[in-house]
Scaffold this motif. Structure first.
Motif, PDB file in Angstrom:
ATOM      1  N   PHE A 267       0.809  -1.226   0.000  1.00 26.82           N
ATOM      2  CA  PHE A 267       0.000   0.000   0.000  1.00 26.82           C
ATOM      3  C   PHE A 267       0.843   1.278   0.000  1.00 26.82           C
ATOM      4  O   PHE A 267       0.299   2.368   0.052  1.00 26.82           O
ATOM      5  N   SER A 268       2.160   1.152   0.042  1.00 33.18           N
ATOM      6  CA  SER A 268       3.083   2.297   0.241  1.00 33.18           C
ATOM      7  C   SER A 268       2.742   3.078   1.501  1.00 33.18           C
ATOM      8  O   SER A 268       2.961   4.281   1.566  1.00 33.18           O
ATOM      9  N   ARG A 269       2.151   2.438   2.451  1.00 24.97           N
ATOM     10  CA  ARG A 269       1.798   3.081   3.723  1.00 24.97           C
ATOM     11  C   ARG A 269       1.928   2.049   4.823  1.00 24.97           C
ATOM     12  O   ARG A 269       1.906   0.858   4.568  1.00 24.97           O
ATOM     13  N   THR A 270       2.037   2.531   6.060  1.00 25.09           N
ATOM     14  CA  THR A 270       1.937   1.629   7.207  1.00 25.09           C
ATOM     15  C   THR A 270       0.848   2.176   8.114  1.00 25.09           C
ATOM     16  O   THR A 270       0.400   3.305   7.949  1.00 25.09           O
ATOM     17  N   LEU A 271       0.448   1.344   9.084  1.00 20.06           N
ATOM     18  CA  LEU A 271      -0.615   1.768   9.994  1.00 20.06           C
ATOM     19  C   LEU A 271       0.006   2.515  11.166  1.00 20.06           C
ATOM     20  O   LEU A 271       0.965   2.035  11.770  1.00 20.06           O
ATOM     21  N   THR A 272      -0.533   3.667  11.489  1.00 18.44           N
ATOM     22  CA  THR A 272       0.045   4.428  12.598  1.00 18.44           C
ATOM     23  C   THR A 272      -0.941   4.617  13.739  1.00 18.44           C
ATOM     24  O   THR A 272      -0.543   4.771  14.882  1.00 18.44           O
ATOM     25  N   ASP A 273      -2.196   4.641  13.464  1.00 22.32           N
ATOM     26  CA  ASP A 273      -3.161   4.853  14.542  1.00 22.32           C
ATOM     27  C   ASP A 273      -4.489   4.233  14.148  1.00 22.32           C
ATOM     28  O   ASP A 273      -4.609   3.606  13.098  1.00 22.32           O
ATOM     29  N   THR A 274      -5.484   4.424  14.958  1.00 26.40           N
ATOM     30  CA  THR A 274      -6.806   3.944  14.601  1.00 26.40           C
ATOM     31  C   THR A 274      -7.726   5.139  14.488  1.00 26.40           C
ATOM     32  O   THR A 274      -7.428   6.218  14.985  1.00 26.40           O
ATOM     33  N   CYS A 275      -8.804   4.899  13.832  1.00 26.68           N
ATOM     34  CA  CYS A 275      -9.822   5.946  13.754  1.00 26.68           C
ATOM     35  C   CYS A 275     -10.414   6.118  15.148  1.00 26.68           C
ATOM     36  O   CYS A 275     -10.837   5.144  15.769  1.00 26.68           O
ATOM     37  N   PRO A 276     -10.429   7.313  15.663  1.00 23.94           N
ATOM     38  CA  PRO A 276     -10.908   7.501  17.045  1.00 23.94           C
ATOM     39  C   PRO A 276     -12.378   7.101  17.216  1.00 23.94           C
ATOM     40  O   PRO A 276     -12.820   6.863  18.335  1.00 23.94           O
ATOM     41  N   LEU A 277     -13.099   7.029  16.141  1.00 24.32           N
ATOM     42  CA  LEU A 277     -14.515   6.700  16.243  1.00 24.32           C
ATOM     43  C   LEU A 277     -14.761   5.193  16.233  1.00 24.32           C
ATOM     44  O   LEU A 277     -15.866   4.736  16.438  1.00 24.32           O
ATOM     45  N   ALA A 278     -13.698   4.422  15.938  1.00 21.52           N
ATOM     46  CA  ALA A 278     -13.886   2.986  15.770  1.00 21.52           C
ATOM     47  C   ALA A 278     -13.951   2.303  17.122  1.00 21.52           C
ATOM     48  O   ALA A 278     -13.199   2.620  18.032  1.00 21.52           O
ATOM     49  N   SER A 279     -14.872   1.344  17.205  1.00 20.76           N
ATOM     50  CA  SER A 279     -14.926   0.576  18.438  1.00 20.76           C
ATOM     51  C   SER A 279     -14.144  -0.721  18.291  1.00 20.76           C
ATOM     52  O   SER A 279     -13.932  -1.442  19.236  1.00 20.76           O
ATOM     53  N   GLN A 280     -13.733  -1.017  17.098  1.00 24.00           N
ATOM     54  CA  GLN A 280     -12.933  -2.216  16.871  1.00 24.00           C
ATOM     55  C   GLN A 280     -12.144  -2.024  15.593  1.00 24.00           C
ATOM     56  O   GLN A 280     -12.663  -1.500  14.611  1.00 24.00           O
ATOM     57  N   SER A 281     -10.895  -2.431  15.602  1.00 19.84           N
ATOM     58  CA  SER A 281     -10.063  -2.244  14.430  1.00 19.84           C
ATOM     59  C   SER A 281      -9.004  -3.335  14.440  1.00 19.84           C
ATOM     60  O   SER A 281      -8.165  -3.362  15.335  1.00 19.84           O
ATOM     61  N   LYS A 282      -9.080  -4.246  13.513  1.00 25.31           N
ATOM     62  CA  LYS A 282      -8.184  -5.410  13.558  1.00 25.31           C
ATOM     63  C   LYS A 282      -7.601  -5.727  12.191  1.00 25.31           C
ATOM     64  O   LYS A 282      -8.213  -5.444  11.164  1.00 25.31           O
ATOM     65  N   VAL A 283      -6.404  -6.307  12.231  1.00 23.54           N
ATOM     66  CA  VAL A 283      -5.811  -6.827  11.004  1.00 23.54           C
ATOM     67  C   VAL A 283      -5.653  -8.334  11.182  1.00 23.54           C
ATOM     68  O   VAL A 283      -5.131  -8.781  12.195  1.00 23.54           O
ATOM     69  N   TYR A 284      -6.172  -9.097  10.218  1.00 18.63           N
ATOM     70  CA  TYR A 284      -6.026 -10.556  10.258  1.00 18.63           C
ATOM     71  C   TYR A 284      -5.088 -10.977   9.136  1.00 18.63           C
ATOM     72  O   TYR A 284      -5.189 -10.482   8.024  1.00 18.63           O
ATOM     73  N   VAL A 285      -4.190 -11.880   9.457  1.00 19.95           N
ATOM     74  CA  VAL A 285      -3.340 -12.438   8.404  1.00 19.95           C
ATOM     75  C   VAL A 285      -3.574 -13.940   8.373  1.00 19.95           C
ATOM     76  O   VAL A 285      -3.503 -14.610   9.396  1.00 19.95           O
ATOM     77  N   ASP A 286      -3.883 -14.419   7.199  1.00 14.91           N
ATOM     78  CA  ASP A 286      -4.153 -15.849   7.033  1.00 14.91           C
ATOM     79  C   ASP A 286      -2.827 -16.588   7.008  1.00 14.91           C
ATOM     80  O   ASP A 286      -2.070 -16.494   6.038  1.00 14.91           O
TER      81      ASP A 286
END
Lengths: 580, 416
Positions: A267-286
């Motif tokens: 994605f040419s990006r990395t994850l730095t934070d979460t959306c403050p409005l989110a009640s759940q935010s997950k990354v799954y790797v198979d």
């Protein structure tokens, strides 16, 4: 209690999802807003990334005026309320999901634009609401959905059931249309991203960079709106908006032959934070091990947890990164999930139990044949599949030429619904319930005739051909692995859109390839010539008949001659020479 | 007389049976010149398949046969081939018989020649490659033709009732035979020795009788269709389809390319202009040929086959079967050789240019269109040539073969 959806009528009952109370609840996502990303390496070495953002809104849109929309996008909310929409599914897709090589997709969509909508029973003029809806959606998503009209809209009777809370399934409230020619690009992605509460500023959505997403083999973005139960008692209705996006990155071509990948590479990006409005935010790797061996994959950084689940009949192992857990961003400021293969991967591809392919047979521009091959690779279980075929009117289907051959024998469909096309008004609709014996290939063929259209009905570049939308296969596929009641709180939630069932089978909807068919063309530079020439022929007929009808035969009498002759005679008289 | 006729029938049936069984049959059935959207056998089968699926055959855009046909075949589907054969035999017998009467005692035609006319007609119809092809393609055009043949036979035998019934059937089947009402009426009046005068009471009485017979049988047939299907869907699907020409599949007619290339704005206007061609020659012809209703019928049939919206070679074969009846006009025809050559060459060029356009891709639609234009010009000139010859012969019959001027020199005959 809530009334459960059941497929109506006609043999389709065998496909009905088992009565699992509460499957339409918003499992797992307790709050109003959650985002997930599933990364799964595909057997061919490509990587599929699937995003899902869900917003739940605890208000009944249909009842009373709603003015405060909170996280739910107001444009869609008002649309649902104003046009009496019960359920809306819109997918915009570029490319084709190769089920045979990539396995069963979490959510597949046909190439182009697909829209299917269930309306409320209170809607009196469904066609008008449908027309209005497609026009408004066309504006919201900058897509050519305004080209949806009666020539590409059908009313399937068995293939598309409501996925949300519902009271009945009168299929006259359903409309389905596919625009296979639609090209999906950034102008469709931007409005889609704007529907997210944090936009693309924070959380998982920062990865949605158009230049990377469209540099891929498959891109599909979708919006699903449906009513769900607010809680386990299901006394009140909530509205759920799911936005999903699936991308397949081709790593053989872009990764210089290496199949190791990371979020940054994709994605040419990395994850730095979460959306403050989110009640759940997950990354799954198979990270499911293949062939029961020890795991081949190594993920870094170490996941928050590891979760096992049975998804679509297969045992899966997921590495889970919970972006809301405080420990994740403590060690480093950003999360760049990386995956390395421990040893060269042997390319043994598991073949999905149900997959299909379709092509046009025949030569020349007069007739042709649509062939669909449906594979059931299950070693010992037969199962039925519903096939939905929508063919535009200018390919004139001959239903008496329909043949279904399995293992060299004729396979009679147990249910068949055929609606013939009307020129310039509606397409052909063919829906069949076909039993697929274990370990078999079923070949379905139907002949068609290519129509010659009026010159104004051809699109620009008429010799490119005409697209025929994908056919839709819906089936409850028996699983090879026994499925337990899985812990829905933990598993990735893409599957929860479709009803899960009794545990021995799972629901699959597949789309075949769209077709490109050439039609005979007139010469577009000729209209004036043709009008002149044909009218001349008619005039020749008129002229000769007019002559014969109005004149009679006469003996030719010596005429007194024309003016010139008479003049000459006058002169001759003066000169005294014999007259002419 | 009977023996050669039997021979001709046997030969015709043998040719058809041989072609049915051969691999050429499928090729012929696909030919756009032989099977139009209106009468292709494939579409009849499709209509039956739809009926079996419980779908109204008229809900789609494939089937455009009349309800009676579909029910006829619904019962006879297994014997379909046989039906076609029978309808051909019948037809042939009819035409043979009917030709006895048509031409009145003329100076030039000896009774001997008259005697052979039925046989020649039978030959011309049954062994005409056009007829053979449309029979092998199982085009329902064969049924239309036999209904029209029955109608002609009934008219010539002087049976007003049967003639009205068959005319109603033919109209019901393909609409255009409506125009044959005028020649049939003229012929029947002539047979009854009723003078064709607008002031005569008996003329109007007989006309009303015949018209009401015709209309009543038409209403009965249409109502019967309604009760068979319990809906009026077939009206727009059959007659709407014939009149508004929505299907532009190429054929030998003038409509398909013209309306494929038409500006949408003028489409309705030109549809009216083109459809009116079939109907608008009828009245002037009736006035001009009121003494010769059989020739009128022939000209009208030819006009129908040229200007109908979905013509096939079967329609052409129907009026061509009349040509031997007018063999006595041969000496007055001006360019019969050229026109025969044009028609024959066009018939061969149709499949060739079709192949080049549709399969080889080395030609385009204009090539096929050019051939349809030439073919139609050929037909038009052929008919007007016959018409010319007929009028000229009439003139000679009244004025003698050797025309002289006032001054005694040999005269030329001119149209003025």
């Amino acid at each position: 209690g809530p009334s459960l959806p059941a497929l109506p009528c006609c043999g389709c009952r065998s496909l009905s999802p088992g009565a699992v109370p509460g499957w339409h609840l918003l499992e797992g996502c307790g709050g109003t807003r959650c985002g997930e990303l599933l990364l799964s390496p595909l057997p061919t070495g490509d990587v599929a990334a699937t995003f899902q953002f869900r917003t739940r809104w605890d208000a009944d849109l249909q009842r009373g005026a709603v003015s405060h929309y909170r996280l739910f996008p107001k444009a869609l909310g008002r649309l649902v309320a104003a046009l009496g929409v019960r359920e809306l599914h819109l997918a915009l897709t570029q490319g084709f999901w190769r089920t045979r090589y990539w396995g069963q997709p979490p959510l597949q969509a046909p190439a182009g634009a697909e829209l299917w909508v269930w309306f409320q029973p209170t809607v009196t003029d469904v066609d008008k609401a449908w027309k209005e809806l497609s026009n408004i959606l066309s504006g919201i998503f900058c897509a050519s959905l305004n080209f949806i009209d009666s020539t590409n809209t059908v009313i399937p009777t068995a293939s598309f059931k409501p996925l949300g809370l519902t009271n009945g399934t009168d299929h006259h409230l359903l409309r389905y249309a596919v625009l296979p020619r639609e090209v999906v690009c950034t102008e469709n992605l931007t409005p889609w991203k704007k529907l997210l509460p944090c936009g693309s500023k924070a959380g998982l959505a920062v990865l949605l960079k158009a230049e990377r997403l469209f540099h891929s083999s498959y891109h599909s973005q979708a919006v699903h709106i449906r009513p769900v139960c607010r809680d386990a008692s299901c006394l009140a209705v909530s509205w759920e908006l799911r936005q999903t996006l699936t991308v397949v990155f081709d790593f053989f071509s872009s990764g210089q032959g290496k199949k190791d990948w990371s979020l940054f590479k994709m994605f040419s990006r990395t994850l730095t934070d979460t959306c403050p409005l989110a009640s759940q935010s997950k990354v799954y790797v198979d990270i499911s091990p293949k062939n029961k061996e020890k795991e081949l994959l190594e993920v870094s950084p170490p996941p928050t947890s590891v979760h096992e689940a049975v998804v679509q009949g297969e045992k899966k192992t997921y590495a889970v990164y919970d972006l809301l857990s405080p420990s994740l961003f403590n060690t480093s400021r950003s999360l760049n999930v990386q995956l390395k293969w421990k040893r060269p991967q042997d390319m043994e591809m598991p073949i999905p139990i149900l997959h299909a392919q379709r092509y046009v047979a025949g030569y020349g521009l007069q007739t042709g044949e649509i062939c669909t091959l449906i594979y059931n690779t299950h070693p010992y279980r037969a199962f039925p599949v519903i096939l939905l075929e929508t063919v535009p009117w200018y390919l004139r289907l001959y239903v008496h030429t329909l043949t279904i051959i399995t293992k060299g024998k004729e396979n009679k469909p147990s249910y068949i619904h055929y609606q013939p096309a009307q020129d310039r008004r509606r397409p052909h609709l063919l829906e069949m319930l076909i039993q697929l014996p274990a370990n078999s290939v079923t070949k379905i063929t139907i002949q068609f005739e290519r129509a010659l259209l009026k010159w104004t009905e051809y699109p620009p570049d008429p010799n490119h051909g005409f697209y025929v939308g994908s056919s839709v296969l819906s089936a409850l596929v028996p699983s090879v692995t026994a499925m337990k009641d899985m812990d829905v709180e933990q598993s990735p939630l893409f599957t929860s859109l479709f009803p899960s069932s009794d545990g021995s089978s799972y629901f699959v909807r597949l789309y075949t390839e769209p077709l490109l068919v050439n039609l005979p063309t007139p010469d577009f530079s000729m209209p004036y010539n043709v009008i002149c020439l044909t009218c001349t022929v008619v005039a020749v007929c008129y002229g000769s008949f007019y002559n014969l009808l109005t004149r009679t035969f006469h003996v030719e009498e010596p005429s007194r001659g024309g003016l010139a002759k008479r003049l000459a005679n006058v002169i001759r008289k003066f000169r005294g020479v014999p007259l002419l | 007389m009977a023996a050669p006729l039997v021979l001709v029938v046997l030969a015709a049936v043998t040719v058809r049976a041989a072609l049915y069984r051969s691999s050429v049959a499928a090729f012929i059935a696909e030919r756009v010149e032989v099977a139009s959207p209106l009468n292709a056998w494939k579409r009849v089968v499709e209509g039956l398949a739809l009926l079996d699926l419980g779908v109204s055959p008229y809900s789609g855009a494939i089937f455009h046969e009349t309800p009676l046909i579909i029910y006829l075949f619904h019962f006879l589907i297994e014997y379909a081939e046989l039906v076609f054969m029978v309808s051909f035999k019948k037809q042939k017998l009819l035409i043979e018989l009917d030709k006895y009467a048509p031409d009145v005692a003329e100076l030039i035609q000896t009774p001997m020649e008259m005697h052979y006319i039925p046989l020649k007609v039978a030959l011309f119809y049954l062994l005409n490659p056009y007829t053979v092809m449309s029979c092998v393609a199982k085009s329902t055009c064969a049924i239309n033709n036999s209904v029209i043949a029955f109608f002609i036979l009934a008219t010539i035998k002087g049976s007003a009732f049967l003639s009205a019934v068959f005319l109603a059937l033919a109209t019901y089947q393909s609409l255009y035979p409506l125009t044959l009402f005028a020649p049939a009426l003229l012929y029947l009046l002539q047979r009854q020795f009723i003078p064709i005068k607008l002031k005569s009471k008996s003329f109007w009485l007989y006309t009303m009788q015949y018209a009401s017979l015709y209309l009543c049988s038409l209403v009965v047939i249409i109502c019967l269709s309604f009760f068979l299907l319990n809906s009026w869907d077939f009206i727009p699907s059959v007659y709407g389809f014939i009149l508004s020409v929505p299907d532009l599949t190429p054929n030998i007619g003038l409509f398909w390319y013209f309306f494929a290339e038409m500006f949408e704005h003028f489409s309705l206007f030109f549809i009216c202009v083109f459809q009116i061609n079939v109907f608008f020659y009828t009245i002037p012809l009736a006035i001009k040929l009121k003494e010769h209703p059989v020739f009128f019928m022939f000209v009208q049939l030819a006009i129908i086959s040229i200007f109908k919206s979905y013509p096939t070679v079967g329609d052409v074969a129907l009026y061509m079967a009349f040509l031997p009846v007018w063999s006595h006009l041969y000496r007055f025809l001006r360019n019969i050789f050229i026109l025969s050559c044009v028609l024959i060459f066009c018939s061969f060029l149709f499949p060739v240019l079709w192949h080049l356009w549709i399969y080889a891709g080395s030609a385009n639609s204009n090539f096929y269109y050019a051939i349809t234009l030439t073919f139609n010009i050929g037909q038009i000139l052929l008919i007007s040539d016959y018409f010319y010859a007929f009028l000229r012969r009439e003139y000679y019959l009244t004025h003698g073969l050797h025309l002289t001027r006032q001054d005694g020199t040999e005269a030329m005959l001119v149209l003025k």
